[in-house]
Scaffold this active site. Structure first.
Site, short mmCIF file in Angstrom:
data_model
loop_
_atom_site.label_atom_id
_atom_site.label_comp_id
_atom_site.label_asym_id
_atom_site.label_seq_id
_atom_site.Cartn_x
_atom_site.Cartn_y
_atom_site.Cartn_z
N CYS A 246 0.87 -1.18 0.00
CA CYS A 246 0.00 0.00 0.00
C CYS A 246 0.90 1.22 0.00
CB CYS A 246 -0.87 -0.03 1.26
SG CYS A 246 -1.85 1.47 1.50
N CYS B 253 -0.50 3.60 -6.55
CA CYS B 253 -1.47 3.01 -5.62
C CYS B 253 -1.67 1.59 -6.11
CB CYS B 253 -2.80 3.77 -5.66
SG CYS B 253 -4.13 2.91 -4.79
N1 DGL Z 1 -3.88 0.45 -2.12
C1 DGL Z 1 -3.51 1.61 -1.39
C2 DGL Z 1 -2.29 2.29 -1.96
O1 DGL Z 1 -1.47 1.65 -2.58
C3 DGL Z 1 -4.49 2.65 -1.00
C4 DGL Z 1 -5.93 2.54 -1.14
C5 DGL Z 1 -6.67 3.33 -0.09
O2 DGL Z 1 -6.82 4.56 -0.22
O3 DGL Z 1 -7.04 2.70 0.89
O4 DGL Z 1 -2.10 3.45 -1.78
#
Ligand code: DGL
Length: 280
Positions: A76, A190
């Site tokens: 993330c 993301c």
């Molecule tokens: N998958 C997450 C990232 O890589 C974020 C998604 C979210 O905002 O929860 O930033």
């Protein structure tokens, strides 16, 4: 006898980290893979820095006590760019974070204009500014933050139609910005967004390279664990909000998860129940 196959826990706010899990599986390293999504707190991209710095280490500390991985991947960008130091301090195993792929994007662009698509939190982070200053000082970098795309990726994996308005808004935010018509490389900063790469590419006004960090993370994990080549095994998926589990079942089954765990909420994050995923 000690099991020599190393166990990796991949963590995200939701299903985005599955794009990283997919890359680890595709890398062909002999690893056991578990997955945890803090989807009760989704989206992380709209949470405060202080909240994420408290939540991510607490949750991962508790889960790693129970699932005993050899390594944790914070799959993330939003959590990695703000909370990696506190997660590392809370755990006794190595932690690999995700870095927005700005360095490879800067190396690849021919036009000198790159797009960065991330959550609203990641686009404004000092971490992102520093990467741009370090690796793309001579490039024009156009950033766009979208929480709607995170929701769109979640919907897609639940088998719902992709929200084309979210795709269109992100494309306009990048290519419609001053100089945006020259973008030839987009850094997907993301982990949810590679799950929408086909939709994004189809909506873009020109052919671009869409880069993500999945392969780089897979290489880093395999090298840290000195994992031999072999068949990766996908095991458990845990969710802090169990309400989505049924809708996600096909996406989880496709990836080979054998078990879905409902994780209790703060402060214990206990695995409340383990329910087998019906085999296809
Ligand atoms: N998958 C997450 C990232 O890589 C974020 C998604 C979210 O905002 O929860 O930033």
């Amino acid at each position: 006898m000690v099991n020599a196959v190393k166990r990796v826990l991949v963590f995200d706010s939701g299903v985005g980290g599955l794009s990283v899990l997919d890359a680890i599986v595709a890398s062909g390293a002999a690893l056991e893979l578990d997955y945890v999504a803090d989807n009760a707190w989704l989206p992380y991209g709209l949470k405060s820095d202080a909240d994420l710095r408290a939540r991510a280490p607490a949750l991962l500390h508790s889960i790693t006590q129970q699932w005993v991985p050899d390594l944790v991947v914070v799959a993330c960008n939003t959590a990695s760019t703000i909370a990696l130091d506190v997660v590392r301090a809370a755990l006794t195993v190595p932690v690999v974070g995700v870095v927005p792929p700005i360095k490879p994007a800067a190396a690849l662009t021919r036009t000198g204009v790159i797009g960065v698509l991330a959550t609203p939190a990641t686009v404004r982070r000092a971490y992102t500014n520093d990467l741009i200053a370090q690796f793309a000082p001579d490039k024009r970098v156009i950033r766009f933050g979208s929480a709607a795309l995170v929701a769109a990726a979640e919907q897609k994996l639940r088998g719902e139609p992709v929200n084309q308005a979210a795709i269109a808004e992100a494309i306009e935010g990048l290519f419609g910005a001053p100089g945006g018509a020259q973008i030839d490389v987009v850094a997907l900063a993301c982990t949810h967004f590679p799950l929408l790469d086909k939709e994004l590419a189809a909506a873009a006004p020109r052919a671009c390279a869409w880069l993500d960090s999945g392969e780089a993370i897979a290489r880093r994990v395999a090298s840290l664990l000195i994992a031999p080549r072999g068949a990766p095994r996908v095991n458990r998926a845990g969710f802090t909000d169990a309400g989505v589990i049924n809708a996600l079942r096909p996406a989880l089954e496709t990836r080979g998860f054998s078990t879905v765990a409902r994780l209790g909420d703060s402060p214990a994050f206990d695995a409340l129940a383990l329910s087998g995923v019906a085999s296809a």
